[in-house]
Design a protein around this motif. Structure first.
Motif, PDB file in Angstrom:
ATOM      1  N   THR A 717      47.262  67.684  40.023  1.00 56.28           N
ATOM      2  CA  THR A 717      46.791  68.752  40.909  1.00 56.28           C
ATOM      3  C   THR A 717      46.480  70.012  40.126  1.00 56.28           C
ATOM      4  N   THR A 718      47.286  70.322  39.122  1.00 56.52           N
ATOM      5  CA  THR A 718      47.075  71.538  38.330  1.00 56.52           C
ATOM      6  C   THR A 718      45.759  71.483  37.577  1.00 56.52           C
ATOM      7  N   ALA A 719      45.464  70.368  36.939  1.00 56.75           N
ATOM      8  CA  ALA A 719      44.191  70.235  36.216  1.00 56.75           C
ATOM      9  C   ALA A 719      43.014  70.336  37.175  1.00 56.75           C
ATOM     10  N   LEU A 720      43.148  69.738  38.352  1.00 60.08           N
ATOM     11  CA  LEU A 720      42.075  69.792  39.343  1.00 60.08           C
ATOM     12  C   LEU A 720      41.849  71.225  39.820  1.00 60.08           C
ATOM     13  N   LEU A 721      42.932  71.968  39.999  1.00 57.70           N
ATOM     14  CA  LEU A 721      42.808  73.356  40.440  1.00 57.70           C
ATOM     15  C   LEU A 721      42.084  74.204  39.400  1.00 57.70           C
ATOM     16  N   ALA A 722      42.447  74.021  38.131  1.00 57.66           N
ATOM     17  CA  ALA A 722      41.784  74.791  37.073  1.00 57.66           C
ATOM     18  C   ALA A 722      40.292  74.484  37.022  1.00 57.66           C
ATOM     19  N   GLU A 723      39.934  73.169  37.115  1.00 59.03           N
ATOM     20  CA  GLU A 723      38.521  72.775  37.051  1.00 59.03           C
ATOM     21  C   GLU A 723      37.739  73.343  38.240  1.00 59.03           C
ATOM     22  N   ARG A 724      38.295  73.236  39.454  1.00 60.34           N
ATOM     23  CA  ARG A 724      37.591  73.720  40.635  1.00 60.34           C
ATOM     24  C   ARG A 724      37.495  75.244  40.646  1.00 60.34           C
ATOM     25  N   ALA A 725      38.507  75.925  40.121  1.00 61.97           N
ATOM     26  CA  ALA A 725      38.442  77.387  40.062  1.00 61.97           C
ATOM     27  C   ALA A 725      37.316  77.836  39.147  1.00 61.97           C
ATOM     28  N   ILE A 729      34.008  79.902  40.436  1.00 53.26           N
ATOM     29  CA  ILE A 729      33.799  81.275  39.963  1.00 53.26           C
ATOM     30  C   ILE A 729      32.534  81.376  39.119  1.00 53.26           C
ATOM     31  N   PHE A 730      32.297  80.410  38.239  1.00 53.78           N
ATOM     32  CA  PHE A 730      31.160  80.496  37.331  1.00 53.78           C
ATOM     33  C   PHE A 730      29.939  79.745  37.852  1.00 53.78           C
ATOM     34  N   GLY A 731      30.083  79.024  38.964  1.00 52.91           N
ATOM     35  CA  GLY A 731      28.950  78.300  39.515  1.00 52.91           C
ATOM     36  C   GLY A 731      28.036  79.219  40.310  1.00 52.91           C
ATOM     37  N   PRO A 732      26.880  78.682  40.741  1.00 52.37           N
ATOM     38  CA  PRO A 732      25.928  79.504  41.509  1.00 52.37           C
ATOM     39  C   PRO A 732      26.435  79.742  42.929  1.00 52.37           C
ATOM     40  N   GLY A 733      26.249  80.938  43.423  1.00 53.03           N
ATOM     41  CA  GLY A 733      26.591  81.259  44.794  1.00 53.03           C
ATOM     42  C   GLY A 733      28.097  81.380  45.012  1.00 53.03           C
ATOM     43  N   GLN A 734      28.449  81.444  46.301  1.00 54.48           N
ATOM     44  CA  GLN A 734      29.836  81.576  46.712  1.00 54.48           C
ATOM     45  C   GLN A 734      30.284  80.281  47.377  1.00 54.48           C
ATOM     46  N   PRO A 735      31.553  79.865  47.150  1.00 57.15           N
ATOM     47  CA  PRO A 735      32.047  78.674  47.833  1.00 57.15           C
ATOM     48  C   PRO A 735      32.183  78.939  49.328  1.00 57.15           C
ATOM     49  N   SER A 736      32.130  77.877  50.105  1.00 57.87           N
ATOM     50  CA  SER A 736      32.243  78.011  51.559  1.00 57.87           C
ATOM     51  C   SER A 736      33.707  78.231  51.946  1.00 57.87           C
ATOM     52  N   GLU A 737      33.894  78.626  53.223  1.00 56.94           N
ATOM     53  CA  GLU A 737      35.253  78.848  53.725  1.00 56.94           C
ATOM     54  C   GLU A 737      36.047  77.549  53.736  1.00 56.94           C
ATOM     55  N   GLU A 738      35.349  76.419  54.025  1.00 57.39           N
ATOM     56  CA  GLU A 738      36.051  75.142  54.009  1.00 57.39           C
ATOM     57  C   GLU A 738      36.540  74.804  52.605  1.00 57.39           C
TER      58      GLU A 738
END
Length: 815
Positions: A717-725, A729-738
């Motif tokens: 879970t920790t590795a997944l959280l770091a990757e998704r964060a 943050i660095f990807g295009p646009g803003q993540p959705s509320e979901e």
């Protein structure tokens, strides 16, 4: 590689707080100043303990070991839970010698009794201190208060002074201890000007010193390799700062010394014991004055007690009565809170230089709850004939003492007595004192008329009192109403006083004359009260003998008037026993008339009482009021006993509240990317509180590797959280509320796994650990510093650009 990662993931102990480059004697100065500041607070307990040196040993000893605990915690960087455990162990180990020497083995080795007293004292000593009349003695039940309060204040003050860069926080426990000594003290102010001035001056000087040390450390870190070439300028700057500091200290000391008298000049001072002490209920106790005629008539030859050491014309007093309801004079029940349990019977706290007179009493035929005492007793060593010494109550204002179990034959006690002497010259020039007395009720009208006629044009306080005393002595006639004497009814009700003052002749004894004089004095605004006791007549051959047997015939009542600076001064309004009433004039015998039988009156129906006045209703109201009073006292005692728990729990509750607020802020505030970043920060905060050494400058992926090694159960879970964060943050646009909600669900899963991978006590330690809060504060401080540096650099470049543009424009103009 894995070994290096595991080593990096293990909790890394921070360097000692004493290894920051400051010299060792700088920390010794901190400890010495904190000892002085905290010691000034401990001195506030002096009046409560009668200035017994044992409280100083407990207070200052607690300061020393408390600072030692704080130093150990600062050196080894101990966490909150470890510090609490260490402090508790030190408190129990050293408490036997410092606060429980009376129950310790050889005075310093812990015993079951001393450890039990120290443990229970954390909860119960606060109430015990407030419910005993000062001085409260040196038992562990009361010594825990200065010992525990000084120890906790020293631990907190030392920790804040040596772990934080700013020393201002260390003044909070100092001030708390100072206020605690005031609240748990007495109405007597102990050296207010000196203690307040020293506290202000020492605090300001120490804070200025710490500020200068901090300034030098910052300057040294900025220019570590640059030499100061302007030695003269540096010396001038130093002298200027020293002069400024000295000026501030002098001004603070002058302001404190000027303001202290005004702040402490109040005649009354509210402290906790004035509202917490549960008073004995005096409503059910009969007035001692109602037994006056019984002593004279039925116990005339009965030996009531033996008294040894009473000087010539000395008096044994039973009670001082200041409340009148039209029937009897009694001790004011509404002011019975001033009757407090005697804490240390061997030292009642009255001013004594050791030159008092020893007086011993042995009870014989005397009975009652009022303890016969002598004048101003500096000590009262009571020995009950039945065995253990009962709880004794003392009212210092009236000099009256109570034994609610009742004084019994064979009881003996000794007193160290100071017999006050009244200077006639001072008395003649003194005004009446300012004392609180209850309002008198049902006073007959003749009292005011008689008082005004007697006083007349008397223009000084003493002359007014002497006028009342002299008029009763001259015009009054003495009679106890015994066989062979003129008729004289007993009692001192309004009807009896009216008969005394409005009759053809004033006939009575001490009971009526003392009552009449006090009622007239109080009508004129003179602070007066009735005192009942025993003494021998001046002409008695036993007056002044080493040992005296007091009998019922030696009972007397007199008047005491309060004069400013002199206290209560006795007066005797009773006329001499030789002033007997004139014999009644003979009257002509009259013929009796025949009696006529009168018809009986017609029967009347009983009147209907309103529901509220029925006995059952009144009894119910009384029970409700009584239950409410008992419940209020219980709640007050529980509240006082909960004070130490609140003091201990308050920092822990504050830490939990701050963490909850931080979590809510991370989850709900800001842009979606900010909330995702906040979720990752929540994981790092928990890891920091659990003791994992995290590199604040590392990337999320590097931190995930460290977390993987430290908490393998939640590695996926920790590795997944770091990757998704990083992706959010660095990807295009803003993540959705979901996506944000799903991310925080993974955060909850990861946090739960990290917590469950450690033991119960480590989880509790992490819950109340302030490490992550301090790390956040340091990170915010670094960001602000970087922002200021960036703004300064930008401003510098702008200034250079403006200067360069100006030079170029000048060159173009010349060309």
């Amino acid at each position: 590689m894995n070994a290096r990662r595991s080593a990096a993931a293990q909790p890394q102990r921070k360097p000692s707080a004493f290894s920051g480059g400051r010299l060792w004697w700088h920390f010794m100065i901190d400890g010495a100043v904190l000892t002085v500041l905290l010691g000034l607070g401990v001195l506030g307990f002096g009046p409560t303990f009668g200035h017994d040196p044992h409280y100083l040993l407990a207070g200052f000893g607690a300061i020393v070991i408390g600072l030692a605990v704080a130093a150990a915690g600062a050196h080894w960087r101990l966490g909150l839970v470890t510090m609490i455990g260490l402090a508790f162990a030190v408190y129990m180990i050293f408490g036997s010698a410092l606060a429980a020497s009376s129950t310790a083995i050889m005075g310093f080795i812990p015993s079951l009794a001393s450890l039990r007293g120290l443990l229970l004292g954390i909860m119960l000593s606060w109430k015990q201190l407030l419910t005993l009349a000062p001085p409260v003695g040196i038992s562990v039940e009361v010594m825990v208060v200065p010992y525990l309060s000084a120890f906790v204040a020293a631990v907190v003050a030392g920790t804040l002074a040596w772990r934080l860069r700013s020393a201002y926080w260390a003044m909070i426990p100092v001030i708390v201890l100072f206020i605690t000594a005031i609240l748990f003290g007495t109405a007597q102010v102990f050296l207010p000007v000196l203690r307040g001035s020293l506290l202000s001056i020492a605090a300001i000087a120490w804070l200025a010193y710490r500020h200068e040390m901090r300034r030098r450390e910052n300057a040294g870190s900025i220019s570590a390799n640059q030499q100061v070439h302007d030695a003269s300028g540096a010396r001038t700057s130093l002298l200027r700062r020293i002069g400024l500091a000295a000026g501030v200290i002098l001004v603070a000391g002058a302001v404190t010394m000027a303001a202290a008298p005004a702040l402490t000049s109040s005649a009354s001072r509210e402290v906790l014991r004035d509202t917490v002490i549960p008073p004995p209920d005096l409503h059910d106790l009969p007035s001692p004055l109602t037994k006056f005629r019984d002593y004279v008539k039925n116990e005339k030859e009965t030996v009531l007690f033996d008294v040894t050491g009473l000087p010539k014309n000395g008096r044994v007093r039973v009670a001082a009565m200041d409340n009148y309801n039209g029937v009897v004079f009694n001790v004011d029940p509404n002011s019975s809170a001033s009757f407090s349990p005697i804490g240390d019977p061997s030292a009642l706290g009255s001013a004594s230089d050791g030159g008092g007179t020893g007086v011993d009493l042995v009870i014989d035929g005397y009975q009652g709850v009022w303890i016969p005492s002598v004048s101003v007793a500096n000590s009262l060593r009571y020995q009950s004939a039945s065995g253990p010494t009962p709880t004794l109550y003392l009212n210092k204002d009236s000099g009256s003492a109570l034994n609610l179990d009742g004084v019994a034959k064979g009881d003996s006690y000794s007193m160290d007595v100071a017999f006050p002497s009244v200077d006639g010259n001072k008395l003649a020039g003194s005004d009446f004192g300012s004392v609180r007395l209850p309002k008198l009720e049902n006073v007959p009208a003749v009292v005011g008329t008689k008082a005004n006629d007697i006083v007349g044009e008397a223009d000084t306080p003493l002359k007014k009192v002497q006028a009342l005393e002299g008029a009763l002595q001259r015009e009054g006639k003495f009679s106890n109403g015994l066989e062979g004497q003129a008729p004289s009814n007993s009692g001192h009700s309004a009807a009896r006083v009216t008969k005394l003052l409005s009759g053809k002749e004033m006939v009575g004894d001490d009971e009526q004359y003392a009552t009449a004089m006090v009622l007239m004095a109080r009508h004129l605004g003179i602070p007066a009260r009735v005192v009942m006791g025993f003494y021998l007549d001046e002409k008695d051959p036993n007056n002044g003998a080493p040992s005296i047997k007091m009998k019922g015939s030696d009972v007397h009542a007199w008047v005491e008037v309060n004069f400013s600076g002199l206290g209560w001064v006795p007066f005797n309004p009773t006329p001499d026993k030789d002033h007997v009433p004139n014999p009644p004039e003979p009257q002509n015998a009259s013929k009796p008339k025949p009696q006529v039988l009168q018809p009986p009156p017609p029967p009347q129906e009983p009147a209907d009482l309103p529901p509220d006045s029925a006995p059952d209703a009144l009894d119910t109201d009384g029970k409700k009021n009584n239950q409410a009073g008992i419940l209020g006292q219980i709640l007050m005692i529980i509240g006082v006993a909960a004070i130490p728990l609140i003091i201990i729990a308050l920092p822990l509750v504050l830490i939990v509240a701050l963490k909850t607020r931080r979590r809510k802020k991370r989850q709900t505030q800001g842009l979606p990317t900010d909330r995702v970043s906040g979720g990752w920060s929540e994981v790092l905060s928990l890891a920091t509180d659990l003791g994992a050494g995290m590199d604040t400058n590392g990337t999320r992926r590097e931190s995930a590797v460290l977390l993987n090694d430290a908490f393998p159960a939640s590695s996926t879970t920790t590795a997944l959280l770091a990757e998704r964060a990083d992706a959010a943050i660095f990807g295009p646009g803003q993540p959705s509320e979901e996506q944000v909600a799903m991310y925080w669900q993974n955060v909850e899963h990861s946090v739960k796994g990290m917590s469950e991978s450690v033991g119960f006590w480590k989880r509790q330690r992490a819950r109340f650990s302030p490490r992550s809060l301090l790390a956040d504060a340091q990170a915010r401080a670094r960001r602000k510093a970087l922002t200021r540096d960036a703004q300064g650099q930008e401003q510098s470049w702008r200034s250079r650009g403006v200067a360069l543009s100006s030079k170029l424009s000048q060159l173009f103009k010349k060309s």
